[in-house]
Design a protein around this motif. Structure first.
Motif, PDB file in Angstrom:
ATOM      1  N   ALA A   1       0.825  -1.215   0.000  1.00  0.00           N
ATOM      2  CA  ALA A   1       0.000   0.000   0.000  1.00  0.00           C
ATOM      3  C   ALA A   1       0.852   1.255   0.000  1.00  0.00           C
ATOM      4  O   ALA A   1       0.392   2.312  -0.433  1.00  0.00           O
ATOM      5  CB  ALA A   1      -0.925  -0.002   1.212  1.00  0.00           C
TER       6      ALA A   1
ATOM      7  N   LEU B   1      -8.640   2.753  -5.381  1.00  0.00           N
ATOM      8  CA  LEU B   1      -7.690   1.952  -4.618  1.00  0.00           C
ATOM      9  C   LEU B   1      -8.432   0.884  -3.824  1.00  0.00           C
ATOM     10  O   LEU B   1      -9.475   1.171  -3.229  1.00  0.00           O
ATOM     11  CB  LEU B   1      -6.904   2.820  -3.631  1.00  0.00           C
ATOM     12  CG  LEU B   1      -5.978   3.896  -4.186  1.00  0.00           C
ATOM     13  CD1 LEU B   1      -5.541   4.842  -3.063  1.00  0.00           C
ATOM     14  CD2 LEU B   1      -4.766   3.264  -4.845  1.00  0.00           C
TER      15      LEU B   1
ATOM     16  N   LEU C   1      -7.165  -1.359  -0.783  1.00  0.00           N
ATOM     17  CA  LEU C   1      -6.028  -1.551   0.115  1.00  0.00           C
ATOM     18  C   LEU C   1      -6.371  -2.646   1.119  1.00  0.00           C
ATOM     19  O   LEU C   1      -7.308  -2.508   1.906  1.00  0.00           O
ATOM     20  CB  LEU C   1      -5.711  -0.247   0.842  1.00  0.00           C
ATOM     21  CG  LEU C   1      -5.483   0.981  -0.059  1.00  0.00           C
ATOM     22  CD1 LEU C   1      -5.220   2.218   0.799  1.00  0.00           C
ATOM     23  CD2 LEU C   1      -4.328   0.740  -1.030  1.00  0.00           C
TER      24      LEU C   1
ATOM     25  N   PRO D   1      -3.647  -2.506   4.822  1.00  0.00           N
ATOM     26  CA  PRO D   1      -2.580  -1.597   4.405  1.00  0.00           C
ATOM     27  C   PRO D   1      -1.665  -1.191   5.564  1.00  0.00           C
ATOM     28  O   PRO D   1      -2.130  -0.779   6.628  1.00  0.00           O
ATOM     29  CB  PRO D   1      -3.349  -0.380   3.872  1.00  0.00           C
ATOM     30  CG  PRO D   1      -4.653  -0.402   4.603  1.00  0.00           C
ATOM     31  CD  PRO D   1      -4.972  -1.861   4.768  1.00  0.00           C
TER      32      PRO D   1
ATOM     33  N   THR E   1     -11.710   4.736  -2.395  1.00  0.00           N
ATOM     34  CA  THR E   1     -10.823   3.777  -1.733  1.00  0.00           C
ATOM     35  C   THR E   1     -11.625   2.786  -0.908  1.00  0.00           C
ATOM     36  O   THR E   1     -12.512   3.173  -0.134  1.00  0.00           O
ATOM     37  CB  THR E   1      -9.816   4.502  -0.815  1.00  0.00           C
ATOM     38  OG1 THR E   1      -9.031   5.416  -1.585  1.00  0.00           O
ATOM     39  CG2 THR E   1      -8.889   3.510  -0.136  1.00  0.00           C
TER      40      THR E   1
ATOM     41  N   VAL F   1     -10.944  -0.228   1.866  1.00  0.00           N
ATOM     42  CA  VAL F   1      -9.982  -0.826   2.781  1.00  0.00           C
ATOM     43  C   VAL F   1     -10.581  -2.124   3.312  1.00  0.00           C
ATOM     44  O   VAL F   1     -11.708  -2.131   3.815  1.00  0.00           O
ATOM     45  CB  VAL F   1      -9.643   0.121   3.944  1.00  0.00           C
ATOM     46  CG1 VAL F   1      -8.621  -0.519   4.879  1.00  0.00           C
ATOM     47  CG2 VAL F   1      -9.123   1.459   3.423  1.00  0.00           C
TER      48      VAL F   1
END
Length: 226
Positions: free
Chosen positions: A63, A80, A82, A85, A168, A170
């Motif tokens: 990441a 993104l 991740l 990360p 993003t 996560v």
């Protein structure tokens, strides 16, 4: 090759082997040279994405170059993803983060002084669980040698707010407070956060990962943005 995704490995498995639950035709699987610096990895990633606007997948320390490349102004990314990360710099000061950095710093100092066994006695329980086993030392020595020189995921210029404006996702495994702390910080910056329990540091290996990514792509219209 036409692709809409780039997959970036962490400090362990490399290339496609780092993403065994992802089909080999899903995108470009990068494999950084052993011993390459974070700056060199960013350059490799930028070159691989030249002329593209991909969805970047990155695991663990991967990441770091992913975020640095995505925010460098040298490439454009659609979004993104991740996974666990290791963006430690955005949560400096948090107790779990500082404990980890302190332990790794002490361990690396021992390795620098030539005490590889002392390094492994600290790092092995921290990173892999279970106590140091003298009887397994010779078998584990190659792993200790590799981890004694691998990049640490802090000190590379990653800062809070860098992902603002980039869709993003996560994904964490719900097993380690360090990664959950990082995820909470990214959530405050606008990221989505999902937890997939059962594989600890590798939630991308579980069946639920694909569905979470598919839902993210649909809600953020990643494909339409290409």
């Amino acid at each position: 090759m036409t692709f809409d995704a780039v997959f970036i490995h962490g400090a362990g498995r490399r290339g496609a082997a780092a993403w065994p639950g992802i089909g080999s035709d899903a995108g470009l699987f990068l494999s950084f040279e052993p011993g390459s610096s974070i700056a060199e990895q960013v350059d490799v990633l930028v070159a691989a994405c030249s002329g593209r606007r991909p969805l970047l997948f990155a695991h663990s320390i991967g990441a770091v170059p992913a975020v640095l490349a995505a925010t460098s102004g040298r490439i454009q990314v659609a979004a993104l993803v991740l996974v666990e990360p290791a963006l430690y710099d955005i949560v400096r000061g948090e107790p779990s983060i500082e404990r980890h950095i302190s332990a790794v710093t002490e361990a690396r100092a021992r390795a620098t002084e030539g005490d590889l066994r002392g390094f492994w006695a600290i790092l092995r329980p921290l990173m892999f669980g279970g106590p140091f086993d003298p009887d397994a030392w010779e078998m584990e020595r190659p792993a200790a040698e590799r981890w004694a020189t691998t990049n640490v995921p802090w000190g590379h210029g990653v800062r809070r707010g860098m992902i603002s404006g980039i869709p993003t996702l996560v994904v964490t495994g719900g097993w380690n407070d360090e990664y959950e702390t990082i995820a909470r910080a990214l959530l405050e910056e606008g990221a989505e956060h999902r937890v997939i329990e059962g594989a600890q540091h590798r939630p991308q290996d579980l069946p639920g990962f694909a569905a979470i990514v598919a839902a993210f792509r649909q809600t953020t219209r990643v494909d339409a943005a290409r």
